[in-house]
Design a protein around this motif. Structure first.
Motif, short mmCIF file in Angstrom:
data_model
loop_
_atom_site.label_atom_id
_atom_site.label_comp_id
_atom_site.label_asym_id
_atom_site.label_seq_id
_atom_site.Cartn_x
_atom_site.Cartn_y
_atom_site.Cartn_z
N GLN A 111 65.44 96.13 37.06
CA GLN A 111 64.62 97.08 37.82
C GLN A 111 64.09 96.46 39.11
OE1 GLN A 111 63.51 96.49 34.28
NE2 GLN A 111 65.46 97.57 34.05
N ALA A 112 64.94 95.75 39.82
CA ALA A 112 64.55 95.07 41.05
C ALA A 112 65.79 94.91 41.93
CB ALA A 112 63.93 93.70 40.75
N PRO A 113 65.61 94.76 43.24
CA PRO A 113 66.76 94.52 44.12
C PRO A 113 67.39 93.16 43.86
CG PRO A 113 64.70 94.33 45.34
CD PRO A 113 64.34 94.86 43.99
N PHE A 114 68.60 93.00 44.35
CA PHE A 114 69.32 91.74 44.16
C PHE A 114 68.46 90.58 44.67
CE2 PHE A 114 72.59 88.56 45.13
CZ PHE A 114 73.25 88.54 43.91
N PRO A 115 68.23 89.53 43.87
CA PRO A 115 67.16 88.56 44.19
C PRO A 115 67.48 87.60 45.32
CG PRO A 115 68.31 87.89 42.21
CD PRO A 115 68.88 89.23 42.60
N TYR A 116 68.76 87.23 45.47
CA TYR A 116 69.07 86.18 46.43
C TYR A 116 69.08 86.68 47.87
CZ TYR A 116 70.42 83.25 42.48
OH TYR A 116 70.41 82.51 41.32
N THR A 117 68.77 87.97 48.06
CA THR A 117 68.71 88.50 49.42
C THR A 117 67.39 88.15 50.09
OG1 THR A 117 70.14 90.33 48.77
CG2 THR A 117 68.91 90.58 50.82
N ALA A 118 66.27 88.47 49.43
CA ALA A 118 64.97 88.29 50.07
C ALA A 118 63.89 87.81 49.12
CB ALA A 118 64.53 89.60 50.73
N ASN A 119 64.22 87.48 47.87
CA ASN A 119 63.23 87.00 46.92
C ASN A 119 63.13 85.48 47.06
OD1 ASN A 119 61.74 86.20 44.63
ND2 ASN A 119 62.41 88.00 43.50
N GLU A 120 62.08 85.03 47.73
CA GLU A 120 61.96 83.60 48.03
C GLU A 120 61.87 82.76 46.76
OE1 GLU A 120 59.29 80.64 50.91
OE2 GLU A 120 58.71 82.74 50.59
N ALA A 121 61.16 83.27 45.71
CA ALA A 121 61.03 82.52 44.47
C ALA A 121 62.39 82.33 43.80
CB ALA A 121 60.07 83.22 43.52
N ALA A 122 63.26 83.35 43.86
CA ALA A 122 64.59 83.23 43.26
C ALA A 122 65.42 82.18 44.00
CB ALA A 122 65.29 84.58 43.28
N LEU A 123 65.33 82.16 45.31
CA LEU A 123 66.09 81.17 46.08
C LEU A 123 65.52 79.77 45.91
CD1 LEU A 123 66.70 83.45 49.11
CD2 LEU A 123 68.51 82.27 47.86
N GLU A 124 64.20 79.63 45.76
CA GLU A 124 63.62 78.32 45.45
C GLU A 124 64.12 77.84 44.09
OE1 GLU A 124 59.42 78.34 45.68
OE2 GLU A 124 59.34 78.75 47.84
N THR A 125 64.24 78.77 43.15
CA THR A 125 64.79 78.41 41.84
C THR A 125 66.22 77.89 41.99
OG1 THR A 125 63.44 80.14 40.81
CG2 THR A 125 65.27 79.26 39.52
N ARG A 281 62.65 64.76 36.54
CA ARG A 281 61.59 65.44 35.77
C ARG A 281 60.74 66.31 36.69
NH1 ARG A 281 61.15 60.01 33.88
NH2 ARG A 281 62.26 59.73 31.90
N ALA A 282 60.44 65.81 37.88
CA ALA A 282 59.64 66.59 38.83
C ALA A 282 60.39 67.85 39.26
CB ALA A 282 59.28 65.73 40.04
N GLU A 283 61.70 67.72 39.49
CA GLU A 283 62.49 68.89 39.88
C GLU A 283 62.53 69.94 38.76
OE1 GLU A 283 63.84 69.89 42.64
OE2 GLU A 283 63.26 68.12 43.79
N VAL A 284 62.59 69.49 37.52
CA VAL A 284 62.58 70.44 36.40
C VAL A 284 61.27 71.22 36.37
CG1 VAL A 284 62.55 70.61 33.88
CG2 VAL A 284 64.23 69.14 35.01
N GLU A 285 60.16 70.55 36.62
CA GLU A 285 58.87 71.25 36.64
C GLU A 285 58.80 72.24 37.79
OE1 GLU A 285 56.80 71.08 34.15
OE2 GLU A 285 58.24 69.67 33.26
N LEU A 286 59.29 71.83 38.97
CA LEU A 286 59.32 72.75 40.10
C LEU A 286 60.25 73.93 39.82
CD1 LEU A 286 59.46 70.16 43.04
CD2 LEU A 286 57.51 71.58 42.36
N LEU A 287 61.37 73.65 39.16
CA LEU A 287 62.29 74.72 38.77
C LEU A 287 61.60 75.72 37.84
CD1 LEU A 287 65.05 76.07 38.28
CD2 LEU A 287 65.53 74.28 36.60
N GLY A 288 60.86 75.21 36.84
CA GLY A 288 60.17 76.09 35.92
C GLY A 288 59.14 76.96 36.61
N GLU A 289 58.38 76.37 37.54
CA GLU A 289 57.36 77.14 38.26
C GLU A 289 58.00 78.22 39.13
OE1 GLU A 289 55.14 74.31 40.46
OE2 GLU A 289 54.32 73.28 38.68
N ALA A 290 59.06 77.86 39.85
CA ALA A 290 59.72 78.85 40.72
C ALA A 290 60.35 79.96 39.89
CB ALA A 290 60.78 78.14 41.57
N GLN A 291 60.99 79.61 38.78
CA GLN A 291 61.61 80.64 37.94
C GLN A 291 60.56 81.57 37.35
OE1 GLN A 291 65.28 80.17 35.28
NE2 GLN A 291 63.61 79.89 33.82
#
Length: 736
Positions: A111-125, A281-291
């Motif tokens: 129920q949302a537009p395609f994420p990799y177009t303009a969803n910054e959190a999805a692209l950070e993930t 380990r730090a990247e995994v935590e950043l990944l979890g937060e962005a996701q």
């Protein structure tokens, strides 16, 4: 050509159905409509196949045949545009609207537009996912095979582009080697919780995500999906359903990834070094937060619905969850009581010496077992609400008892402790909503240590929502319950009652005369109703919601208001009252609430309707009673007797309100017994006993309200302030 075939197919369905109806006499609602539906689904199937064919064809478009040495090459996929800048050495990947299938499928699932177009959190993930995979491939294969990410670039119109280093190579020529690498990656990704679609051998685009370098090795240039996919290995599907990540779209199982890093911590340190292992380990935590931000920005109703449905049948997770929660039971139960001990010492209800004695009692093995099970029940109740929590607690207690009995039957251990801890009352108390989590307060080892039991109960009550423990002053009741009492022998109660009957009647001599006028008016109305019934042969005075019922309901409501008002008025000046008097006021508050419920029930005939429904559906009848609802009447009596037993010191006081209350209780008990068991002439006394009880209870609560207000007026300076406690001698004198 294909579009013309599809249009002809869709147009032919209604024409064929109409022809069958006109020529063959076929009913439109049967065969003809089936033909239309069959052709329609056939057209849909053809359309899906055509779209899939186009997707595969575009996905398999190879990398340029000859690797350019300079300039810019524009390529892409069904939803992205990739600009390869060979002079700058970068690959810029920007997602557009994509094909209708890409857009509709993602919106249908999330129920949302395609994420990799303009969803910054999805692209950070996506950015952090690439870095995590790069470091993991260095751990797995000795080198980072993922194209390194340079930046997340903001474009015009709110869109973003993922910029990576350009990998100079060609489309895989060694297909066997490429697929072998993908197979290894699939297994590694599954083990570590990473999404497998971009490396799965059943994905026709997976090989296209690799570039073969001049030395024959491979580099991964794409980890971002275009389509939502339900195609996952079975074990990955189960994990995705539990996390609410099915259907899948580049979803990372972050808890599993953290556990993987923890399990392989030593190997990661050896292979990557401390700096890169910490960076992973730090990247995994950043990944979890962005996701988490990405998922929170979308409704995702379909994954949530599938997760809820799966939880209903996911029995292994139930068992593991209960085991994990119960494993923390001992520490939780002991911490629960220790916190209560500290609180009571700080508030002055017990001293340090008493606290040390209670701490020694906690070392008793049976008490420790009770607290462990109490903690397990408290832990179970947090995630499992009624009725699942009640059933789980009951199964826990029953299973513990049966296991102990089985071990005793086989001669391996004694069941004596289990019989004192996992008792039948505890078992049935676990079925109660919410309060069933504290059922082990009824266990024998805890009941034998009354102070410890009360402190544990108080700790549980302090966790009630909306500050109910503080607002209702429950600590005063708990402190009184924990006070040692010397209860007189059973015969002394009756002896004191007989000897004090005359003195109690004398206490009533100072009451206003209109109290007696009210009681007399009740009986006069009853006599008028009897005359109306026996002489004029009309039953209207005694009908439901008739004059007699209305009079009783009005007086019960008035008594309820007086009792609750007396309870509320008591506390502003309660500092000057003794512990026993502060506990006694709870009788009037509880009685006021009970009379309110009873008045509504009696006037609206709620218990009569419930009784008839129970008999009609269960065919159960309370033995030796007159009416189908008498089991509810008797239940009122049992609850009332329990409350009276708890606050018997308040009922037996030589005080006008308590004496009126005592006589009202006797009249009410007589009314309940006559209602349930009265026969012939005895049943005639039901209405006189009812009106007498109603009048006495109303006057008792009214008198208690007047007494409380009089005491407040006599000590105005104490309202809202502190005052010394009344001595125990004064409390003893008050009860005489």
């Amino acid at each position: 050509m294909i579009r013309r075939v599809l249009r002809a197919h869709a147009a032919g369905a209604p024409l064929l159905a109409l022809g069958l109806h006109l020529v063959g006499g076929v009913e439109w609602g049967s065969t003809a409509s089936s033909v239309v539906w069959g052709w329609a689904f056939g057209a849909l199937g053809l359309y899906v196949l055509v779209i899939w064919r186009r997707f595969v064809a575009r996905a398999l478009e190879g990398y340029p045949g000859e690797v350019p040495t300079g300039g810019v090459v524009v390529t892409g996929s069904v939803s992205s545009r990739v600009v390869l800048d060979f002079d700058a050495g970068t690959a810029e990947k920007a997602y557009g609207a994509g094909t209708p299938v890409v857009r509709w499928l993602y919106r249908l699932c999330f129920q949302a537009p395609f994420p990799y177009t303009a969803n910054e959190a999805a692209l950070e993930t996506a950015l952090h996912r690439r870095r995590v995979v790069g470091l993991l491939t260095k751990y797995w294969f000795g080198e980072d095979i993922v194209a390194p990410v340079l930046e997340l670039r903001r474009l015009e119109g709110g869109r973003f582009a993922l910029v990576t280093a350009l990998v100079r190579g060609d489309a895989p020529r060694n297909l066997a080697g490429a697929r072998a690498l993908l197979t290894q990656l699939t297994q590694r990704f599954l083990e570590s919780g990473l999404p497998v679609w971009q490396v799965a051998d059943y994905n026709p685009r997976a090989v296209g995500n690799l570039i073969e370098l001049p030395d024959g090795t491979f580099s991964m240039i794409d980890l971002e999906s275009n389509l939502v996919t339900p195609f996952l290995p079975p074990r990955a599907i189960v994990r995705a359903l539990r996390l609410g990540q099915f259907p899948s779209f580049d979803d990372v199982d972050v808890p599993r990834l953290r556990a993987y890093l923890k399990t392989h911590a030593a190997e990661l340190e050896t292979c990557l070094g401390t700096a890169q292992a910490n960076a992973l380990r730090a990247e995994v935590e950043l990944l979890g937060e962005a996701q988490a931000r990405w998922f929170a920005s979308e409704p995702r109703w379909l994954p949530k619905l599938l997760r809820f449905a799966f939880r209903l049948i996911d029995v292994p997770s139930w068992i593991r969850g209960v085991q994990r929660l119960a494993g923390r039971g001992t520490s939780m139960g002991e911490g629960f009581v220790e916190e209560g001990l500290r609180t009571w010492v700080e508030e002055g209800h017990i001293d340090e010496a008493q606290s040390r004695d209670l701490e020694r009692a906690l070392a008793n093995p049976e008490v420790a077992l009770v607290l462990a099970n109490l903690g397990a029940h408290l832990a179970i109740t947090v995630p499992l609400r009624f009725p699942f929590g009640s059933l789980t607690r009951f199964a826990w207690t029953l299973g513990s008892r049966l296991a102990a009995e089985w071990r005793a039957l086989r001669g391996r251990a004694s069941a004596a402790t289990a019989r004192r801890v996992h008792t039948i009352p505890v078992m049935f108390a676990t079925l109660l909503p919410s309060v069933g989590s504290a059922a082990y307060l009824l266990a024998t080892p805890l009941r034998q240590n009354g102070v410890l039991e009360v402190i544990t109960l108080d700790s549980a009550l302090r966790r009630l929502p909306f500050g109910l423990h503080r607002r209702f002053h429950l600590v005063a009741l708990m402190a009184w319950l924990a006070t040692p009492k010397q209860a007189p022998a059973h015969w002394e109660h009756w002896s004191g009652l007989r000897a004090g009957l005359v003195s109690r009647l004398r206490v009533l001599g100072g009451l206003p005369r209109w109290y007696w006028v009210l009681l007399g008016a009740n009986q006069l109305l009853l006599l008028a109703g009897a005359f109306w019934f026996y002489v004029l042969d009309r039953a209207s005075p005694f009908e439901e919601r008739g004059p007699v019922a209305t009079l009783a309901a009005v007086q019960l409501l008035a008594a309820s208001w007086c009792g609750i008002s007396a309870y509320r008025s008591f506390w502003p000046a309660s500092a000057s009252r003794g512990r026993q008097e502060r506990a006694g006021i709870f009788l009037w508050g509880i009685s006021g609430m009970g009379l309110l419920a009873f008045a509504i029930d009696d006037y609206l005939t709620v218990h009569e309707h419930i009784g008839r429904w129970m008999v009609d559906h269960t065919h159960l009848w309370t033995p030796l009673t007159r009416n189908v609802d008498d089991f509810i009447t008797l239940a009122y009596g049992v609850v009332g007797l329990a409350v009276l037993h708890l606050f018997r010191h308040e009922v037996m006081l030589h005080r006008s309100s308590s004496v009126l209350y005592l006589f009202g209780v006797v009249a009410a008990a007589s009314m309940l017994l006559i209602d349930a068991y009265g026969r012939w002439l005895i049943s005639v006394a039901e209405f006189p006993a009812q009106l007498l009880a109603v009048g006495l209870l109303f006057l008792a609560h009214l008198q208690r309200l007047r007494e409380v207000r009089a005491l407040n007026r006599s000590a105005p300076a104490l309202v809202g302030g502190a005052a010394p406690q009344v001595s125990s001698a004064a409390e003893v004198q008050l009860t005489r």
